[in-house]
Each structure stands twice: as structure tokens, then as C-alpha cells.
Scaffold this active site. Structure first.
Site, short mmCIF file in Angstrom:
data_model
loop_
_atom_site.label_atom_id
_atom_site.label_comp_id
_atom_site.label_asym_id
_atom_site.label_seq_id
_atom_site.Cartn_x
_atom_site.Cartn_y
_atom_site.Cartn_z
N GLY A 222 46.30 38.90 40.84
CA GLY A 222 45.15 39.78 40.35
C GLY A 222 44.25 39.90 41.78
O GLY A 222 44.14 39.09 42.35
N HIS B 278 35.03 36.83 38.73
CA HIS B 278 34.74 37.39 39.85
C HIS B 278 33.62 38.41 39.72
O HIS B 278 32.74 38.62 40.62
CB HIS B 278 35.88 38.24 40.58
CG HIS B 278 36.86 37.27 41.71
ND1 HIS B 278 36.02 36.53 42.44
CD2 HIS B 278 38.24 36.84 41.26
CE1 HIS B 278 37.23 35.93 43.25
NE2 HIS B 278 38.22 36.08 42.53
N CYS C 37 43.26 31.56 44.51
CA CYS C 37 42.51 33.04 44.72
C CYS C 37 42.77 33.44 46.06
O CYS C 37 42.67 32.78 47.05
CB CYS C 37 41.04 32.45 44.37
SG CYS C 37 40.03 34.18 44.73
N LEU C 38 43.05 34.72 46.19
CA LEU C 38 43.15 35.47 47.53
C LEU C 38 42.04 35.24 48.59
O LEU C 38 42.22 35.54 49.62
CB LEU C 38 43.64 36.86 47.30
CG LEU C 38 44.78 36.81 46.73
CD1 LEU C 38 45.36 38.61 46.37
CD2 LEU C 38 46.12 36.47 47.46
N HIS D 137 39.91 34.72 35.44
CA HIS D 137 39.77 34.44 36.55
C HIS D 137 39.01 35.86 37.42
O HIS D 137 38.05 35.76 37.91
CB HIS D 137 40.80 34.17 37.55
CG HIS D 137 40.82 34.05 38.89
ND1 HIS D 137 40.82 32.75 39.68
CD2 HIS D 137 40.50 34.89 39.84
CE1 HIS D 137 40.73 32.75 40.55
NE2 HIS D 137 40.54 34.18 40.98
N GLU D 138 39.73 37.17 36.87
CA GLU D 138 39.18 38.12 37.69
C GLU D 138 37.93 38.65 37.01
O GLU D 138 37.04 39.22 37.67
CB GLU D 138 40.26 39.38 37.44
CG GLU D 138 41.53 39.18 38.12
CD GLU D 138 41.41 38.46 39.33
OE1 GLU D 138 40.67 38.86 40.28
OE2 GLU D 138 42.49 37.67 39.73
N GLN E 197 36.26 41.26 45.73
CA GLN E 197 37.13 40.79 47.08
C GLN E 197 37.56 41.74 48.04
O GLN E 197 38.04 41.24 48.94
CB GLN E 197 38.20 40.18 46.21
CG GLN E 197 38.15 39.05 45.37
CD GLN E 197 39.63 38.28 44.75
OE1 GLN E 197 39.91 38.83 43.59
NE2 GLN E 197 39.94 37.38 45.54
CO CO Z 1 40.27 35.12 42.78
#
Ligand code: CO
Length: 156
Positions: free
Chosen positions: A46, A135, A89-90, A131-132, A51
Site C-alpha cells: 500500500g 496516512h 511502512c515504506l 494503515h493507508e 508518502q
Molecule cells: Co505507511
């Protein structure tokens, strides 16, 4: 399609409350495509627009390498149960922690053509959705994770 730079821990864009997308147009679709490309390149499941430095309410998710969700203005309209599992998380490469999430969620969103859609999810897809969407409100998993550690813990 270009792979975009992923904003990392400490970048203020990650703490921003993102603005809704007002018009779903070609520019938005191109951004979704670039976000998906970036997510695949980094082997994530995701990615949210902040991000990649864009403070708009958009995310892409693909947890099974089969179905890509392009989510515009996603909202959780129902949640049920709870589950705890490891999350990463990226924007925090190499960091993992246990996060409690609802077990099932129902999310309302606009697709890439501006059509209203719903997705009902459990397991990893439900986790990725939560999670997304977090963000988009500047909420990061490290703020709610337990047992944060470097490297993914082997599954018992
Ligand atoms: Co993330």
C-alpha cells in the site's frame, strides 16, 4: 511511468491532514498510476499520496498481487472486531511493530473515474486500508505500534 521518491520519517508532509480530491481527472489518474508503480517497485502492499509528497486523500493498495485498489477520498464507514499483527511502512524502511486494527472494515471511496464504490475487507486488506487511511490524517503506524523493532520478526 516514473517511480516516485518516497518521503521518509521526519518529512513534515507525513504529518499533514490531506485535502479531499475535488475533481477526479486525468492528472489524478496519472498520479494513481505513478503511485502504483512506486508501490510495486518498492514491494509494498500500500502507498498513500502524502508518502510521495502529495497531501491529497488518495491511496493505492494491492495485498495479493491480483487486485489493485485505487482509492480516492476513502472513508471507513464500518469497523468490527480487532486483530494485532506486525506492520511496516515504506516511509519507515526496515521498521516493524505490532499494531492493533479492526478485524473487518467497510470503506467507501471513489474509484479512478470518480464512481462511488465500497469495499468490505478483513485480514491483510483490512489492515492495509486502515494503515493507508491513517496516512491521510497524518497518523503513522509507529505512533501506535508496540514492540517496534528493526527487521521483520519471524512468524511463530
Ligand atoms: Co505507511
Amino acid at each position: 511511468m516514473p517511480v516516485m521518491e518516497i518521503k521518509k520519517m521526519g518529512d513534515p508532509v507525513l504529518k499533514q491532514i490531506c485535502a479531499p480530491v475535488e475533481h477526479v481527472d486525468k492528472k489524478i489518474r496519472r498520479l494513481l498510476d505513478d503511485m502504483a508503480e512506486t508501490m510495486y517497485a518498492k514491494e509494498g502492499v500500500g502507498l498513500a499520496a502524502p508518502q510521495v509528497g502529495v497531501p491529497l486523500r488518495m491511496a493505492v493498495i494491492n495485498v495479493d498481487k491480483k487486485k489493485l485498489y485505487d482509492l480516492i477520498n476513502p472513508v471507513i464507514v464500518e469497523r468490527e472486531g480487532s486483530m494485532v499483527d506486525q506492520e511496516g511502512c515504506l516511509s519507515f524502511p526496515g521498521l516493524f511493530g505490532d499494531v492493533e486494527r479492526a478485524e473487518k472494515v467497510r470503506v467507501e471511496y471513489l474509484n479512478r473515474y470518480g464512481k462511488k464504490k465500497f469495499v468490505e475487507a478483513e485480514g491483510l486488506l483490512a489492515r492495509a486500508l486502515q494503515h493507508e487511511i491513517d496516512h491521510l490524517d497524518g497518523k503513522l503506524f509507529i505512533e501506535i505500534a508496540q514492540n517496534l523493532s528493526e527487521g521483520r520478526r519471524a512468524r511463530e
